[in-house]
Write an enzyme that holds these catalytic residues in place. Structure first.
Site, PDB file in Angstrom:
ATOM      1  N   CYS A  43       0.826  -1.211   0.000  1.00  0.00           N
ATOM      2  CA  CYS A  43       0.000   0.000   0.000  1.00  0.00           C
ATOM      3  C   CYS A  43       0.860   1.260   0.000  1.00  0.00           C
ATOM      4  O   CYS A  43       0.651   2.162  -0.805  1.00  0.00           O
ATOM      5  CB  CYS A  43      -0.942  -0.010   1.201  1.00  0.00           C
ATOM      6  SG  CYS A  43      -1.890   1.509   1.319  1.00  0.00           S
ATOM      7  N   CYS A  48      -1.502   1.723  -3.082  1.00  0.00           N
ATOM      8  CA  CYS A  48      -2.496   2.797  -2.861  1.00  0.00           C
ATOM      9  C   CYS A  48      -1.891   4.203  -2.823  1.00  0.00           C
ATOM     10  O   CYS A  48      -2.399   5.108  -3.489  1.00  0.00           O
ATOM     11  CB  CYS A  48      -3.226   2.607  -1.538  1.00  0.00           C
ATOM     12  SG  CYS A  48      -3.406   0.930  -0.973  1.00  0.00           S
ATOM     13  N   LYS A  51       0.018   5.400  -6.026  1.00  0.00           N
ATOM     14  CA  LYS A  51      -1.022   5.415  -7.078  1.00  0.00           C
ATOM     15  C   LYS A  51      -1.920   6.641  -6.929  1.00  0.00           C
ATOM     16  O   LYS A  51      -2.192   7.355  -7.888  1.00  0.00           O
ATOM     17  CB  LYS A  51      -1.831   4.112  -6.989  1.00  0.00           C
ATOM     18  CG  LYS A  51      -2.960   3.935  -7.979  1.00  0.00           C
ATOM     19  CD  LYS A  51      -4.277   4.561  -7.589  1.00  0.00           C
ATOM     20  CE  LYS A  51      -4.812   4.234  -6.249  1.00  0.00           C
ATOM     21  NZ  LYS A  51      -5.379   2.932  -6.070  1.00  0.00           N
ATOM     22  N   TYR A 178      -9.118  -3.347 -11.073  1.00  0.00           N
ATOM     23  CA  TYR A 178      -8.766  -2.094 -10.391  1.00  0.00           C
ATOM     24  C   TYR A 178      -7.558  -1.427 -11.032  1.00  0.00           C
ATOM     25  O   TYR A 178      -7.585  -0.266 -11.434  1.00  0.00           O
ATOM     26  CB  TYR A 178      -8.374  -2.380  -8.934  1.00  0.00           C
ATOM     27  CG  TYR A 178      -9.501  -2.637  -7.978  1.00  0.00           C
ATOM     28  CD1 TYR A 178      -9.993  -1.607  -7.187  1.00  0.00           C
ATOM     29  CD2 TYR A 178     -10.031  -3.909  -7.813  1.00  0.00           C
ATOM     30  CE1 TYR A 178     -10.991  -1.836  -6.259  1.00  0.00           C
ATOM     31  CE2 TYR A 178     -11.034  -4.148  -6.888  1.00  0.00           C
ATOM     32  CZ  TYR A 178     -11.507  -3.111  -6.115  1.00  0.00           C
ATOM     33  OH  TYR A 178     -12.485  -3.345  -5.207  1.00  0.00           O
ATOM     34  N   GLU A 182      -7.376   2.024 -13.186  1.00  0.00           N
ATOM     35  CA  GLU A 182      -6.749   3.185 -12.543  1.00  0.00           C
ATOM     36  C   GLU A 182      -5.564   3.679 -13.369  1.00  0.00           C
ATOM     37  O   GLU A 182      -5.422   4.878 -13.622  1.00  0.00           O
ATOM     38  CB  GLU A 182      -6.314   2.816 -11.119  1.00  0.00           C
ATOM     39  CG  GLU A 182      -7.531   2.564 -10.225  1.00  0.00           C
ATOM     40  CD  GLU A 182      -7.203   2.243  -8.773  1.00  0.00           C
ATOM     41  OE1 GLU A 182      -8.094   2.375  -7.932  1.00  0.00           O
ATOM     42  OE2 GLU A 182      -6.058   1.867  -8.468  1.00  0.00           O
ATOM     43  N   HIS A 437     -26.756  21.966  -0.159  1.00  0.00           N
ATOM     44  CA  HIS A 437     -26.823  22.509  -1.499  1.00  0.00           C
ATOM     45  C   HIS A 437     -25.852  23.663  -1.683  1.00  0.00           C
ATOM     46  O   HIS A 437     -25.720  24.480  -0.784  1.00  0.00           O
ATOM     47  CB  HIS A 437     -28.256  22.992  -1.751  1.00  0.00           C
ATOM     48  CG  HIS A 437     -28.481  23.453  -3.149  1.00  0.00           C
ATOM     49  ND1 HIS A 437     -28.533  22.579  -4.210  1.00  0.00           N
ATOM     50  CD2 HIS A 437     -28.640  24.701  -3.660  1.00  0.00           C
ATOM     51  CE1 HIS A 437     -28.736  23.277  -5.321  1.00  0.00           C
ATOM     52  NE2 HIS A 437     -28.800  24.549  -5.012  1.00  0.00           N
ATOM     53  N   GLU A 442     -25.636  15.765  -2.426  1.00  0.00           N
ATOM     54  CA  GLU A 442     -27.053  15.957  -2.101  1.00  0.00           C
ATOM     55  C   GLU A 442     -27.951  15.036  -2.943  1.00  0.00           C
ATOM     56  O   GLU A 442     -29.082  14.745  -2.556  1.00  0.00           O
ATOM     57  CB  GLU A 442     -27.472  17.419  -2.268  1.00  0.00           C
ATOM     58  CG  GLU A 442     -27.511  17.910  -3.693  1.00  0.00           C
ATOM     59  CD  GLU A 442     -27.956  19.375  -3.806  1.00  0.00           C
ATOM     60  OE1 GLU A 442     -28.921  19.759  -3.138  1.00  0.00           O
ATOM     61  OE2 GLU A 442     -27.316  20.129  -4.568  1.00  0.00           O
TER      62      GLU A 442
END
Ligand code: NDP
Length: 448
Positions: A43, A48, A51, A178, A182, A437, A442
């Site tokens: 990682c 991760c 990346k 993945y 990516e 908002h 939302e």
């Protein structure tokens, strides 16, 4: 005085191993940790973290273009791969240092060498030194799987991709999961010509079909090419250093780099596990029970080497649960239900819970709500790229059982919404929440 050199010997200083070591030590255990490569694991070192930094770097390509519509005079900008690569690698070095410090602070003894298991309570370091421990934790993670085909040695994997000498002009990526999606996004934004080559006809198996289709459509609009049902035959290296990729059912493709992203396999080979009776499954994953205990009672395993869910936060939880249960007097079992996940593609995907197809199979009667919209920012930027949010509701209970999103910042929004899904909240609970908002999030409380 204990008859063992340590209470716990951990092999592998990745996300799961570091967490388990640190927590076990904080519970008073005498802990040793062996790592043959770099502290931090996949990682931090080659997954991760670097990346995500590349994803940020890549997104500037669009931001710089869009900025003009927002009133900024942006000259034509050039991208310097070497500068970004070196900055990312420097950040990885910094994080590795921090991980090392944390282990130091917790008085974990670190052996920067390979360790193998030679007995239920004994490990051997590369220099031959043998060390005994009451318990051994295997946290050796996973390793990129490279299918066998002639010329596969010319391909790189996610292990090497962060170190490329130059930015390849043409990149072929094998796989549709993945890493493929990516890195397709990353290289495409940097200006490389990207072709994803998949053995089947599905990208991101396991994600909701509509969301996958949306990514495919947007990726193709951005210029990424896809070849489906086209397994690799061979890679040929040409005199000028370029590569020719030969495929089943398709014309050969010329490339400057070939990235294989065909899944990751548990890193359990050569550790001496089978020799002492630790059971592995057909993929080489260490079989463990819910207490992370293997078929040899003194040997435990967490993270990708157990091939449960190959995600960093899951490995961390497993490491924590192991240490709390075994050394903290707090038996803890990891709950694998509703684990959120994200794909940091361009745009990214976030998901938690059941897909529409899974929910139909499992629950029968469901309600599906979707919002298909163009983010305000994209409208002004003239970017014809639509986000898609999808909510799956159990019709019998009104409970939200799945959320699936693709669009700007989808993972950031999904993490918060996943709390509601994990807590078992209903569609009515979402409806009762006043919208914030203007935001993209939302849409989640305005689904009709
Ligand atoms: P994935 O499992 O995501 O995808 C593997 C892809 O390779 C699939 O398209 C699969 O096709 C294909 N494939 C599998 N075996 C072969 C083969 N023998 N020949 C050709 N193609 C093959 O793996 P990745 O390598 O992309 O990533 C590994 C793991 O790392 C992921 O599963 C994930 O858990 C983790 N990861 C998580 C990230 C995140 O959380 N954002 C980012 C990167 C990695 P098919 O669908 O037909 O099986």
């Amino acid at each position: 005085m204990s008859e063992f050199d340590f209470d716990l010997f951990v092999i592998g200083a990745g996300s799961g191993g570091v967490r388990a070591s640190r927590i076990a030590a904080s519970h008073g255990a005498r802990v040793a940790l062996a790592e043959e490569y770099r502290v931090g694991g996949t990682c931090v070192i080659r997954g991760c973290v670097p990346k995500k930094l590349l994803v940020y770097g890549a997104h500037f390509a669009e931001d710089l273009k869009d900025a003009r519509k927002f009133g900024w005079d942006v000259p034509d900008c050039k991208f310097d791969w070497n500068r970004l690569r070196d900055n990312v690698l420097a950040e990885v070095d910094r994080l590795e240092g921090l991980y090392g410090q944390t282990l130091d602070n917790h008085k974990v003894t670190l052996f920067k060498t390979r360790a193998t298991v030679v007995g239920p309570q004994k490990v051997r370091l590369a220099d031959g030194q043998e060390i005994s421990a009451e318990r051994i934790l295997i946290a050796t993670g996973g390793w990129p799987h490279v299918p066998e085909f002639p010329g596969s040695e010319h391909a790189i994997t996610s292990n090497e991709v962060f170190h490329l000498e130059t930015l390849p002009k043409r990149v072929v990526i094998a796989g549709g999961g993945y890493i493929a999606n990516e890195f397709a996004g990353i290289f495409n934004e940097f200006g490389s010509k990207v072709t994803i080559v998949n053995r089947g006809d599905t990208i991101l198996r396991g994600y909701d079909e509509q969301i996958r289709d949306r990514l495919l459509q947007i990726s193709m609009t951005k210029g990424i090419e896809f070849k489906f049902n086209a397994p690799f035959q061979s890679i040929e290296k040409n005199d000028d250093g370029s590569l020719t990729v030969h495929l089943d059912n398709s014309e050969p493709i010329q490339a400057d780099a070939v990235l294989v992203a065909a899944g990751r396999v548990p890193n359990s080979k050569g550790l001496g596990l089978e020799e002492i009776g630790v059971e592995l499954d057909k993929d080489g994953a260490i079989k463990v029970d819910e207490a992370n205990q293997s078929s040899v009672p003194s040997i435990y395993a967490v993270g990708d080497v157990t091939n449960r869910i190959q995600l960093t936060p899951v490995a961390i939880r497993e490491g924590q649960a192991f240490a709390d249960s075994v050394f903290g007097g707090k038996p803890t079992v990891v709950d694998y239900a509703n684990v959120p996940s994200a794909v940091f593609s361009h745009p990214p995907i976030g998901a938690v819970g059941m897909t529409e197809a899974e929910a139909r199979n499992k629950l029968g009667s469901i309600r599906v709500y979707t919002s298909d919209f163009r983010a305000m920012k994209n409208v002004l930027a003239g970017r014809n790229e639509r986000a898609l949010y999808k909510m799956i509701v159990n019709a019998a209970t009104d409970q939200v059982v799945g959320l699936h999103m693709i669009g700007p910042d989808a993972p950031e929004i999904l993490q918060a919404a996943a709390v509601a899904v994990k807590a078992g909240l209903t569609k009515t609970d979402f409806d009762n929440t006043v919208a914030l908002h203007p935001s993209m999030a939302e849409e989640l409380v305005l689904l009709k």
